[in-house]
Design a protein around this motif. Sequence first.
Motif, short mmCIF file in Angstrom:
data_model
loop_
_atom_site.label_atom_id
_atom_site.label_comp_id
_atom_site.label_asym_id
_atom_site.label_seq_id
_atom_site.Cartn_x
_atom_site.Cartn_y
_atom_site.Cartn_z
N ARG A 102 0.80 -1.14 0.08
CA ARG A 102 -0.26 0.09 0.05
C ARG A 102 0.84 1.15 0.06
O ARG A 102 0.70 2.25 -0.69
CB ARG A 102 -0.92 -0.13 1.38
CG ARG A 102 -2.03 -0.83 1.18
CD ARG A 102 -2.87 -1.15 2.31
NE ARG A 102 -3.28 0.09 2.81
CZ ARG A 102 -3.24 0.29 4.30
NH1 ARG A 102 -2.89 -0.47 5.19
NH2 ARG A 102 -3.53 1.66 4.71
N ALA A 103 2.11 1.31 0.71
CA ALA A 103 2.90 2.40 0.88
C ALA A 103 3.52 2.52 -0.62
O ALA A 103 3.67 3.78 -0.93
CB ALA A 103 3.78 2.31 1.87
N LEU A 104 3.95 1.71 -1.09
CA LEU A 104 4.60 1.69 -2.33
C LEU A 104 3.64 2.17 -3.54
O LEU A 104 3.98 3.06 -4.33
CB LEU A 104 4.95 0.45 -2.77
CG LEU A 104 6.39 -0.07 -2.17
CD1 LEU A 104 6.85 -1.51 -2.25
CD2 LEU A 104 7.53 1.03 -2.52
N THR A 105 2.31 1.52 -3.26
CA THR A 105 1.43 2.42 -4.41
C THR A 105 1.04 3.67 -3.97
O THR A 105 0.95 4.82 -5.03
CB THR A 105 -0.01 1.50 -4.12
OG1 THR A 105 0.31 0.28 -4.34
CG2 THR A 105 -0.97 2.06 -5.14
N GLN A 106 0.93 4.08 -2.83
CA GLN A 106 0.63 5.30 -2.55
C GLN A 106 1.60 6.21 -2.56
O GLN A 106 1.59 7.41 -3.10
CB GLN A 106 -0.17 5.62 -0.84
CG GLN A 106 -0.49 6.76 -0.64
CD GLN A 106 -1.21 6.70 0.88
OE1 GLN A 106 -1.53 5.67 1.11
NE2 GLN A 106 -1.33 7.94 1.54
N PHE A 107 2.96 6.32 -2.17
CA PHE A 107 4.12 6.92 -2.24
C PHE A 107 5.12 7.00 -3.17
O PHE A 107 5.78 7.72 -3.58
CB PHE A 107 4.75 7.00 -0.83
CG PHE A 107 3.66 7.51 0.45
CD1 PHE A 107 3.25 8.68 0.35
CD2 PHE A 107 3.40 6.47 1.31
CE1 PHE A 107 2.28 8.98 1.59
CE2 PHE A 107 2.63 6.74 2.16
CZ PHE A 107 2.04 7.99 2.61
N GLY A 108 5.24 5.67 -3.77
CA GLY A 108 6.12 5.37 -4.62
C GLY A 108 7.66 5.57 -4.46
O GLY A 108 8.07 5.35 -3.24
N GLU A 109 8.27 6.46 -5.11
CA GLU A 109 9.67 6.96 -5.01
C GLU A 109 9.86 7.74 -3.74
O GLU A 109 10.96 7.77 -3.28
CB GLU A 109 10.19 7.60 -6.28
CG GLU A 109 10.35 6.84 -7.82
CD GLU A 109 11.51 6.12 -7.38
OE1 GLU A 109 12.56 6.51 -6.87
OE2 GLU A 109 11.51 4.83 -7.92
N LYS A 110 8.93 8.42 -3.36
CA LYS A 110 8.92 9.43 -2.19
C LYS A 110 9.15 8.23 -0.85
O LYS A 110 9.34 9.02 0.13
CB LYS A 110 7.54 10.24 -1.80
CG LYS A 110 7.36 11.08 -2.86
CD LYS A 110 5.82 11.74 -2.74
CE LYS A 110 5.71 12.82 -3.90
NZ LYS A 110 4.36 13.38 -3.73
N LEU A 111 9.13 7.17 -0.98
CA LEU A 111 9.17 6.36 0.03
C LEU A 111 10.72 6.09 0.57
O LEU A 111 11.03 5.59 1.42
CB LEU A 111 8.51 4.93 -0.18
CG LEU A 111 8.21 4.17 1.24
CD1 LEU A 111 7.44 4.71 2.09
CD2 LEU A 111 7.56 2.85 0.57
N LEU A 112 11.75 6.75 -0.64
CA LEU A 112 13.15 6.40 -0.31
C LEU A 112 13.47 7.85 0.38
O LEU A 112 13.25 8.83 -0.27
CB LEU A 112 13.76 6.15 -1.73
CG LEU A 112 13.50 4.78 -2.23
CD1 LEU A 112 14.12 4.61 -3.35
CD2 LEU A 112 13.96 3.83 -1.31
N ASN A 113 14.41 7.72 1.28
CA ASN A 113 15.09 8.93 1.79
C ASN A 113 16.54 9.11 1.24
O ASN A 113 17.19 8.38 1.75
CB ASN A 113 15.21 8.52 3.24
CG ASN A 113 15.71 9.84 4.04
OD1 ASN A 113 16.27 10.78 3.34
ND2 ASN A 113 15.97 9.86 5.39
N ARG A 114 16.48 9.84 0.25
CA ARG A 114 17.73 9.99 -0.64
C ARG A 114 18.66 10.93 0.19
O ARG A 114 19.69 11.22 -0.54
CB ARG A 114 17.26 10.54 -2.05
CG ARG A 114 16.71 9.59 -2.92
CD ARG A 114 16.40 9.95 -4.29
NE ARG A 114 16.27 8.84 -5.06
CZ ARG A 114 15.01 8.47 -5.53
NH1 ARG A 114 13.92 8.86 -4.81
NH2 ARG A 114 14.95 7.34 -6.45
N ARG A 115 18.44 11.37 1.33
CA ARG A 115 19.38 12.21 1.92
C ARG A 115 20.09 11.46 3.21
O ARG A 115 20.90 11.85 3.81
CB ARG A 115 18.69 13.40 2.67
CG ARG A 115 17.99 14.27 1.71
CD ARG A 115 17.51 15.48 2.31
NE ARG A 115 16.78 15.34 3.24
CZ ARG A 115 16.14 16.41 4.12
NH1 ARG A 115 16.42 17.38 3.85
NH2 ARG A 115 15.52 15.85 5.08
N SER A 116 19.61 10.16 3.39
CA SER A 116 20.14 9.27 4.36
C SER A 116 21.51 8.77 4.23
O SER A 116 22.07 8.69 3.17
CB SER A 116 19.06 8.02 4.49
OG SER A 116 19.47 7.00 3.48
#
Length: 104
Positions: free
Chosen positions: A39-53
């Motif tokens: 559900r999270a991948l469907t709803q948020f997609g790429e936004k689920l990745l923290n590219r600043r981590s």
Amino acid sequence: MRIYGLKSCDTCRKALKSLEGAVLVDIRADGVPDDVMARALTQFGEKLLNRRSTTWRGLSEAERQGTPGALIAAHPAVMKRPLIEAGGQLFLGWDKDVQAALLR
């Protein structure tokens, strides 16, 4: 209400402290249930990745090309946190919009 994050994450701890009755699910130790992750991948997609981590910065270019789901499964700390499940809805992060929606 469930908060999916890391017990060492300051933002997750702030959310846990503010949300009465919430339970923290440590994604390193317990992971995110498959149905919630889907559900999270469907709803948020790429936004689920923290590219600043730090974890993201430590990945090779080849590893970064993976799908968000595969990257999070292999490196849980690369997931943006917290992922909050409340009342059948999912919320990502702990910004003013999320706080306004959950702290009524």
